[in-house]
Scaffold this motif. Sequence first.
Motif, PDB file in Angstrom:
ATOM      1  N   THR A   1      -9.228   3.432   5.915  1.00 57.45           N
ATOM      2  CA  THR A   1      -9.594   1.987   5.738  1.00 57.45           C
ATOM      3  C   THR A   1     -11.187   1.765   5.090  1.00 57.45           C
ATOM      4  O   THR A   1     -11.606   0.968   4.268  1.00 57.45           O
ATOM      5  CB  THR A   1      -9.585   1.034   6.875  1.00 57.45           C
ATOM      6  OG1 THR A   1      -8.192   1.274   7.375  1.00 57.45           O
ATOM      7  CG2 THR A   1      -9.949  -0.577   6.837  1.00 57.45           C
ATOM      8  N   GLU A   2     -12.122   2.532   5.591  1.00 51.55           N
ATOM      9  CA  GLU A   2     -13.316   2.514   5.466  1.00 51.55           C
ATOM     10  C   GLU A   2     -13.962   2.724   4.127  1.00 51.55           C
ATOM     11  O   GLU A   2     -14.915   2.504   3.497  1.00 51.55           O
ATOM     12  CB  GLU A   2     -14.426   2.883   6.533  1.00 51.55           C
ATOM     13  CG  GLU A   2     -14.314   2.026   7.898  1.00 51.55           C
ATOM     14  CD  GLU A   2     -15.089   2.612   8.901  1.00 51.55           C
ATOM     15  OE1 GLU A   2     -15.534   3.919   8.816  1.00 51.55           O
ATOM     16  OE2 GLU A   2     -15.411   1.927   9.870  1.00 51.55           O
ATOM     17  N   SER A   3     -12.909   3.742   3.579  1.00 52.96           N
ATOM     18  CA  SER A   3     -13.358   4.499   2.166  1.00 52.96           C
ATOM     19  C   SER A   3     -13.231   3.537   1.180  1.00 52.96           C
ATOM     20  O   SER A   3     -13.852   3.665   0.248  1.00 52.96           O
ATOM     21  CB  SER A   3     -12.468   5.736   1.960  1.00 52.96           C
ATOM     22  OG  SER A   3     -10.932   5.067   1.556  1.00 52.96           O
ATOM     23  N   GLY A   4     -12.476   2.431   1.563  1.00 61.13           N
ATOM     24  CA  GLY A   4     -12.388   1.422   0.312  1.00 61.13           C
ATOM     25  C   GLY A   4     -11.414   1.680  -0.753  1.00 61.13           C
ATOM     26  O   GLY A   4     -11.077   1.054  -1.509  1.00 61.13           O
ATOM     27  N   TYR A   5     -10.709   2.795  -0.796  1.00 61.55           N
ATOM     28  CA  TYR A   5      -9.881   3.430  -1.721  1.00 61.55           C
ATOM     29  C   TYR A   5      -8.316   2.608  -1.404  1.00 61.55           C
ATOM     30  O   TYR A   5      -7.591   2.472  -2.420  1.00 61.55           O
ATOM     31  CB  TYR A   5      -9.608   4.717  -1.857  1.00 61.55           C
ATOM     32  CG  TYR A   5     -10.861   5.296  -2.476  1.00 61.55           C
ATOM     33  CD1 TYR A   5     -11.349   5.096  -4.065  1.00 61.55           C
ATOM     34  CD2 TYR A   5     -11.709   6.145  -1.580  1.00 61.55           C
ATOM     35  CE1 TYR A   5     -12.362   5.569  -4.484  1.00 61.55           C
ATOM     36  CE2 TYR A   5     -12.960   6.532  -2.536  1.00 61.55           C
ATOM     37  CZ  TYR A   5     -13.170   6.323  -3.650  1.00 61.55           C
ATOM     38  OH  TYR A   5     -14.278   6.967  -4.339  1.00 61.55           O
ATOM     39  N   LEU A   6      -8.370   2.415  -0.233  1.00 55.74           N
ATOM     40  CA  LEU A   6      -6.670   1.805   0.131  1.00 55.74           C
ATOM     41  C   LEU A   6      -6.950   0.504   0.798  1.00 55.74           C
ATOM     42  O   LEU A   6      -7.860   0.290   1.510  1.00 55.74           O
ATOM     43  CB  LEU A   6      -6.068   2.884   1.152  1.00 55.74           C
ATOM     44  CG  LEU A   6      -5.918   4.185   0.777  1.00 55.74           C
ATOM     45  CD1 LEU A   6      -5.310   5.189   1.858  1.00 55.74           C
ATOM     46  CD2 LEU A   6      -4.648   4.286  -0.539  1.00 55.74           C
ATOM     47  N   GLY A   7      -5.959  -0.334   0.694  1.00 50.71           N
ATOM     48  CA  GLY A   7      -5.973  -1.755   1.189  1.00 50.71           C
ATOM     49  C   GLY A   7      -5.769  -1.749   2.634  1.00 50.71           C
ATOM     50  O   GLY A   7      -5.108  -0.839   3.127  1.00 50.71           O
ATOM     51  N   TYR A   8      -6.204  -2.806   3.325  1.00 48.58           N
ATOM     52  CA  TYR A   8      -6.225  -2.868   4.762  1.00 48.58           C
ATOM     53  C   TYR A   8      -4.647  -3.028   5.076  1.00 48.58           C
ATOM     54  O   TYR A   8      -4.354  -2.431   6.358  1.00 48.58           O
ATOM     55  CB  TYR A   8      -6.652  -4.194   5.064  1.00 48.58           C
ATOM     56  CG  TYR A   8      -6.655  -4.476   6.577  1.00 48.58           C
ATOM     57  CD1 TYR A   8      -7.310  -3.653   7.645  1.00 48.58           C
ATOM     58  CD2 TYR A   8      -5.738  -5.452   7.141  1.00 48.58           C
ATOM     59  CE1 TYR A   8      -7.277  -4.043   8.827  1.00 48.58           C
ATOM     60  CE2 TYR A   8      -5.848  -5.921   8.438  1.00 48.58           C
ATOM     61  CZ  TYR A   8      -6.356  -5.037   9.228  1.00 48.58           C
ATOM     62  OH  TYR A   8      -6.312  -5.190  10.836  1.00 48.58           O
ATOM     63  N   SER A   9      -3.880  -3.499   4.456  1.00 48.26           N
ATOM     64  CA  SER A   9      -2.398  -3.723   4.651  1.00 48.26           C
ATOM     65  C   SER A   9      -1.744  -2.261   4.728  1.00 48.26           C
ATOM     66  O   SER A   9      -0.597  -2.066   5.241  1.00 48.26           O
ATOM     67  CB  SER A   9      -1.549  -4.499   3.508  1.00 48.26           C
ATOM     68  OG  SER A   9      -1.760  -4.035   2.345  1.00 48.26           O
ATOM     69  N   GLU A  10      -2.291  -1.496   3.848  1.00 47.30           N
ATOM     70  CA  GLU A  10      -1.747   0.169   3.812  1.00 47.30           C
ATOM     71  C   GLU A  10      -2.224   1.034   5.100  1.00 47.30           C
ATOM     72  O   GLU A  10      -1.610   1.963   5.167  1.00 47.30           O
ATOM     73  CB  GLU A  10      -2.303   0.611   2.727  1.00 47.30           C
ATOM     74  CG  GLU A  10      -1.821   0.010   1.543  1.00 47.30           C
ATOM     75  CD  GLU A  10      -2.309   0.812   0.106  1.00 47.30           C
ATOM     76  OE1 GLU A  10      -1.590   1.847  -0.447  1.00 47.30           O
ATOM     77  OE2 GLU A  10      -3.204   0.318  -0.396  1.00 47.30           O
ATOM     78  N   THR A  11      -3.097   0.685   5.660  1.00 42.70           N
ATOM     79  CA  THR A  11      -3.736   1.423   6.781  1.00 42.70           C
ATOM     80  C   THR A  11      -3.824   0.784   8.116  1.00 42.70           C
ATOM     81  O   THR A  11      -4.308   1.252   8.963  1.00 42.70           O
ATOM     82  CB  THR A  11      -5.244   1.835   6.570  1.00 42.70           C
ATOM     83  OG1 THR A  11      -6.103   0.601   6.140  1.00 42.70           O
ATOM     84  CG2 THR A  11      -5.427   2.799   5.167  1.00 42.70           C
ATOM     85  N   CYS A  12      -3.179  -0.487   8.189  1.00 47.57           N
ATOM     86  CA  CYS A  12      -3.102  -1.263   9.463  1.00 47.57           C
ATOM     87  C   CYS A  12      -1.670  -0.969  10.016  1.00 47.57           C
ATOM     88  O   CYS A  12      -0.605  -1.119   9.557  1.00 47.57           O
ATOM     89  CB  CYS A  12      -3.474  -2.767   9.340  1.00 47.57           C
ATOM     90  SG  CYS A  12      -3.256  -3.681  10.766  1.00 47.57           S
ATOM     91  N   LEU A  13      -1.742  -1.043  11.177  1.00 49.29           N
ATOM     92  CA  LEU A  13      -0.433  -0.746  12.065  1.00 49.29           C
ATOM     93  C   LEU A  13      -0.011  -2.178  12.533  1.00 49.29           C
ATOM     94  O   LEU A  13      -0.800  -2.778  13.036  1.00 49.29           O
ATOM     95  CB  LEU A  13      -0.536   0.208  13.243  1.00 49.29           C
ATOM     96  CG  LEU A  13      -1.045   1.628  13.059  1.00 49.29           C
ATOM     97  CD1 LEU A  13      -1.359   2.478  14.171  1.00 49.29           C
ATOM     98  CD2 LEU A  13      -0.105   2.400  12.013  1.00 49.29           C
ATOM     99  N   LYS A  14       1.206  -2.561  12.214  1.00 52.28           N
ATOM    100  CA  LYS A  14       1.606  -3.823  12.430  1.00 52.28           C
ATOM    101  C   LYS A  14       2.932  -3.964  13.280  1.00 52.28           C
ATOM    102  O   LYS A  14       3.918  -3.477  13.312  1.00 52.28           O
ATOM    103  CB  LYS A  14       1.935  -4.647  11.181  1.00 52.28           C
ATOM    104  CG  LYS A  14       0.903  -4.897  10.424  1.00 52.28           C
ATOM    105  CD  LYS A  14       1.196  -5.396   8.821  1.00 52.28           C
ATOM    106  CE  LYS A  14       0.005  -5.572   8.145  1.00 52.28           C
ATOM    107  NZ  LYS A  14       0.274  -5.840   6.709  1.00 52.28           N
TER     108      LYS A  14
END
Length: 97
Positions: free
Chosen positions: A66-79
């Motif tokens: 997430t912090e790398s900025g290469y992937l969006g929050y929606s791709e790295t957040c557990l829902k």
Amino acid sequence: MRVFIQDDILCIDKDDVPAFKKGGSVVRNSYFWALKSISCYAPREGNWEFDQEVWVALARMLMAFTESGYLGYSETCLKFPEDTPIPDVLRSVSSYL
């Protein structure tokens, strides 16, 4: 990524598992392999499962991507479903649907 907990195992919904693409983005493919490497079960067309023992590593890995900025929050957040308590160790990388 939509997730649920069953018998103390965190499951990522098969429709939200990151895809590996030959010749694709290095970051996305690294993300795929990193998640797969700590899963206890990751079938090609099924939900990916993670034992409680790796939840700390999962949270750290998701935060790093997430912090790398290469992937969006929606791709790295557990829902999680609204009726499921979010485990403390996963709270920093989770939200409700």
